[in-house]
Design a protein around this motif. Structure first.
Motif, PDB file in Angstrom:
ATOM      1  N   THR A 257      -3.519 -20.210 -68.592  1.00  0.00           N
ATOM      2  CA  THR A 257      -2.276 -19.443 -68.674  1.00  0.00           C
ATOM      3  C   THR A 257      -2.024 -19.052 -70.124  1.00  0.00           C
ATOM      4  O   THR A 257      -2.006 -19.912 -71.011  1.00  0.00           O
ATOM      5  CB  THR A 257      -1.079 -20.266 -68.167  1.00  0.00           C
ATOM      6  N   ILE A 258      -1.839 -17.753 -70.364  1.00  0.00           N
ATOM      7  CA  ILE A 258      -1.444 -17.289 -71.693  1.00  0.00           C
ATOM      8  C   ILE A 258       0.068 -17.479 -71.795  1.00  0.00           C
ATOM      9  O   ILE A 258       0.836 -16.834 -71.074  1.00  0.00           O
ATOM     10  CB  ILE A 258      -1.832 -15.823 -71.909  1.00  0.00           C
ATOM     11  N   THR A 259       0.494 -18.389 -72.667  1.00  0.00           N
ATOM     12  CA  THR A 259       1.914 -18.742 -72.739  1.00  0.00           C
ATOM     13  C   THR A 259       2.667 -18.005 -73.841  1.00  0.00           C
ATOM     14  O   THR A 259       3.895 -17.954 -73.808  1.00  0.00           O
ATOM     15  CB  THR A 259       2.080 -20.257 -72.942  1.00  0.00           C
ATOM     16  N   SER A 260       1.966 -17.474 -74.809  1.00  0.00           N
ATOM     17  CA  SER A 260       2.636 -16.692 -75.860  1.00  0.00           C
ATOM     18  C   SER A 260       1.615 -15.798 -76.534  1.00  0.00           C
ATOM     19  O   SER A 260       0.425 -16.106 -76.576  1.00  0.00           O
ATOM     20  CB  SER A 260       3.298 -17.605 -76.901  1.00  0.00           C
ATOM     21  N   PRO A 267      -0.721 -10.646 -67.348  1.00  0.00           N
ATOM     22  CA  PRO A 267      -0.814 -12.086 -67.602  1.00  0.00           C
ATOM     23  C   PRO A 267      -2.156 -12.520 -68.161  1.00  0.00           C
ATOM     24  O   PRO A 267      -2.263 -13.615 -68.716  1.00  0.00           O
ATOM     25  CB  PRO A 267      -0.574 -12.697 -66.215  1.00  0.00           C
ATOM     26  N   ASN A 277      -1.526 -18.071 -77.461  1.00  0.00           N
ATOM     27  CA  ASN A 277      -1.690 -19.467 -77.079  1.00  0.00           C
ATOM     28  C   ASN A 277      -2.148 -19.540 -75.630  1.00  0.00           C
ATOM     29  O   ASN A 277      -1.529 -18.961 -74.736  1.00  0.00           O
ATOM     30  CB  ASN A 277      -0.381 -20.236 -77.239  1.00  0.00           C
ATOM     31  N   LEU A 278      -3.242 -20.275 -75.430  1.00  0.00           N
ATOM     32  CA  LEU A 278      -3.819 -20.425 -74.103  1.00  0.00           C
ATOM     33  C   LEU A 278      -3.594 -21.858 -73.622  1.00  0.00           C
ATOM     34  O   LEU A 278      -4.093 -22.806 -74.230  1.00  0.00           O
ATOM     35  CB  LEU A 278      -5.310 -20.106 -74.130  1.00  0.00           C
ATOM     36  N   LYS A 279      -2.831 -22.007 -72.550  1.00  0.00           N
ATOM     37  CA  LYS A 279      -2.618 -23.314 -71.946  1.00  0.00           C
ATOM     38  C   LYS A 279      -3.670 -23.534 -70.871  1.00  0.00           C
ATOM     39  O   LYS A 279      -3.940 -22.639 -70.060  1.00  0.00           O
ATOM     40  CB  LYS A 279      -1.220 -23.405 -71.335  1.00  0.00           C
ATOM     41  N   GLN A 281      -4.992 -26.263 -67.865  1.00  0.00           N
ATOM     42  CA  GLN A 281      -4.639 -27.425 -67.058  1.00  0.00           C
ATOM     43  C   GLN A 281      -5.768 -27.752 -66.080  1.00  0.00           C
ATOM     44  O   GLN A 281      -6.373 -26.849 -65.491  1.00  0.00           O
ATOM     45  CB  GLN A 281      -3.352 -27.172 -66.279  1.00  0.00           C
ATOM     46  N   SER A 324      -3.773 -31.720 -69.445  1.00  0.00           N
ATOM     47  CA  SER A 324      -3.390 -30.467 -70.094  1.00  0.00           C
ATOM     48  C   SER A 324      -3.865 -30.415 -71.535  1.00  0.00           C
ATOM     49  O   SER A 324      -4.024 -31.445 -72.199  1.00  0.00           O
ATOM     50  CB  SER A 324      -1.873 -30.274 -70.071  1.00  0.00           C
ATOM     51  N   SER A 326      -4.085 -27.117 -74.975  1.00  0.00           N
ATOM     52  CA  SER A 326      -3.820 -25.735 -75.358  1.00  0.00           C
ATOM     53  C   SER A 326      -4.680 -25.369 -76.549  1.00  0.00           C
ATOM     54  O   SER A 326      -5.194 -26.240 -77.257  1.00  0.00           O
ATOM     55  CB  SER A 326      -2.341 -25.523 -75.686  1.00  0.00           C
ATOM     56  N   SER A 328      -5.100 -22.119 -79.693  1.00  0.00           N
ATOM     57  CA  SER A 328      -4.677 -20.877 -80.328  1.00  0.00           C
ATOM     58  C   SER A 328      -5.913 -20.023 -80.587  1.00  0.00           C
ATOM     59  O   SER A 328      -6.876 -20.492 -81.201  1.00  0.00           O
ATOM     60  CB  SER A 328      -3.954 -21.163 -81.647  1.00  0.00           C
TER      61      SER A 328
END
Length: 486
Positions: A257-260, A267, A277-279, A281, A324, A326, A328
């Protein structure tokens, strides 16, 4: 010489005829001792011409610490320094360590193989000499094999494409029903219940290679001797015992998930030269996200075909905690002349561990205009044209007819490339276009158009929009847009 099992006590050691000694202790006496001036060292000798496995445990403060891979070569004498084992604080297969401040304890060893061995404990008191004892025989026969366990136990979580080292530990018992353990990973036979999920590495015993998301049972089979004393013939005899142990390999997939820092309205999109930022999980085989049981450090992370010279960046590894992590990342380049897809691989290039994302170019857009004119693609520009021009041309032109998605906030349109421009390529300076530049496929370079940094251009534009697209996406004004190849 008594050559069966050793139990040493450092107090009350008295020599016997011939220079050997038996040890005994009074109430509360301790087998080994360590202090500022005292060391304890165990010497084991294999008196045969065959390799000899040994079960060995060290006890201190009610903690049992096991050595599970002690094997002596033929005629080898091995010195085992109790202080070094204590101070190293290396956990055994049960996770136990000898208490760091322990000064007293017991040492027990038993031969696993039916070969002659001897043992001797030296308690060395610097400046006062040494005290020693030979082993005292309490069991005539070697250790008896009973069963095996497989660790990690009872299960472990891994990622598709990853590897996990499993261990097969055999449990043995002495005639006194005291347990000892030995690492039989190499000698065990390994298998997987589902090779589409996990396979066993043919070259490394116990190594599980995860293939795809799912669960598989990992099994280790081992055979060992169960010994008993046959009094009519006054000798030890054995039966071969077969045992299996297992655990479960849970192979997770990943959710990205790209969160920012992502591109608007997409998306799975990012803007060139802008960090995002790539989250990540872990997703369990049963679909739980995140799989909080998955914890792993230094998991490989790779932005494929990364070009650091133009400012692309990504970590080389990530650490998962409770399923989880993340990262950058900064991507600059599209992956090809007509393709904007880039790839991130986590763990390995396997299904469920790869993330594909789109790189948008952020450039200044101007109006194509020139209704009725003929473009570099041979296209006659109509009124309200739904097209774009990019600064690349050829014979034949590889971009002619290629679709481009152009966005400005929520306004977007997908249209074909039908011309070259705005400023490049251009070979001769003219009043209307003083730039002299080659093909400017900036999306494969720095993502900054030539015209944006060269004073020959009046507006630094990197894309032209046909009148219709110009009206839809930019509302009839010049300005920035994000574009990509769909």
């Amino acid at each position: 010489m008594l050559t069966r099992q050793g139990i040493w006590w450092w107090t009350h050691i008295w020599p016997r005829p011939g220079g050997e000694g038996d040890g005994w202790s009074g109430s509360g006496a301790n087998p080994w001792h360590l202090d500022a001036t005292t060391d304890s060292v165990l010497f084991l000798t294999n008196e045969s011409n065959q390799p000899a496995r040994v079960g060995l445990s060290i006890t201190a403060e009610n903690v049992h610490y096991y050595l599970t891979s002690l094997e002596l070569a033929p005629y080898e004498t091995r010195a085992i320094d109790i202080r070094q084992l204590r101070d190293a604080q290396v956990a055994d297969f049960k996770g136990n360590v000898i208490p760091a401040n322990a000064t007293d304890g017991s040492v027990n060893w038993v031969r696993i193989d039916d070969v002659p061995m001897s043992g001797r404990l030296l308690v060395i008191r610097r400046g006062q000499g040494t005290v020693s004892s030979y082993d005292c025989c309490s069991c005539v026969c070697p250790l008896s094999f009973t069963t095996v366990t497989v660790t990690p136990s009872p299960s472990f979580d891994t990622l598709a494409g990853g590897t996990t080292a499993c261990t097969c530990t055999a449990e043995y018992y002495s005639c006194n029903s005291t347990p000892y353990y030995y690492d039989e990973t190499v000698g065990a036979s390994w298998g997987s219940s589902d090779t589409s999920v996990a396979t066993m590495d043919g070259s490394v015993n116990g190594q599980v290679d995860a293939v795809a998301a799912g669960s598989a049972t990992i099994q280790a089979a081992y055979s060992g001797d169960q010994w008993y004393y046959y009094s009519p013939q006054a000798r030890c005899v054995s039966n071969l015992i077969h045992a299996t142990g297992s655990n479960t390999a849970n192979v997770d997939s990943l959710v990205f998930t790209i969160t920012s820092g992502g591109a608007p309205n997409d998306p799975n999109g990012v803007v060139a030269r802008q960090p995002f930022n790539l989250k990540i999980q872990a997703k369990s085989p049963t679909g739980v996200v995140p799989d909080t049981g998955f914890n792993d450090a230094n998991v490989s992370f790779s932005l494929q075909n990364i070009n650091t010279s133009v400012g692309e960046s990504a970590p080389s590894s990530v650490n998962f905690s409770s399923g989880s992590t993340s990262a950058s990342v900064t991507a600059v380049q599209a992956s090809g002349l007509t393709n904007s897809t880039r790839t991130i691989v986590v763990s390995a290039n396997a299904t469920g561990t790869v993330f594909f994302f789109q790189v948008y170019m952020n450039v200044f857009a101007t109006d194509e205009g020139n209704v009725g004119g003929k473009t570099a693609c041979g296209y006659i520009i109509p009124a309200n044209a739904q097209i774009v021009a990019l600064p690349y041309s050829g014979n034949p032109d590889p971009l002619c007819g290629v679709q481009v998605l152009v966005e400005n906030g929520t306004a977007q349109q997908q249209v074909p490339v039908e011309d070259a421009g705005p400023w490049c390529p251009h070979s001769v300076a003219t009043t209307s276009n003083p730039c002299v530049c080659a093909n400017d496929n900036c999306w494969q370079g720095t993502a900054v158009p030539y015209a944006a940094t060269n004073p020959c251009s009046s507006n630094g534009a990197g894309i032209d929009l046909g009148d219709g697209t110009y009206s839809t996406v930019r509302g009839g004004t010049n300005g920035p847009v994000d574009w990509k190849f769909p």
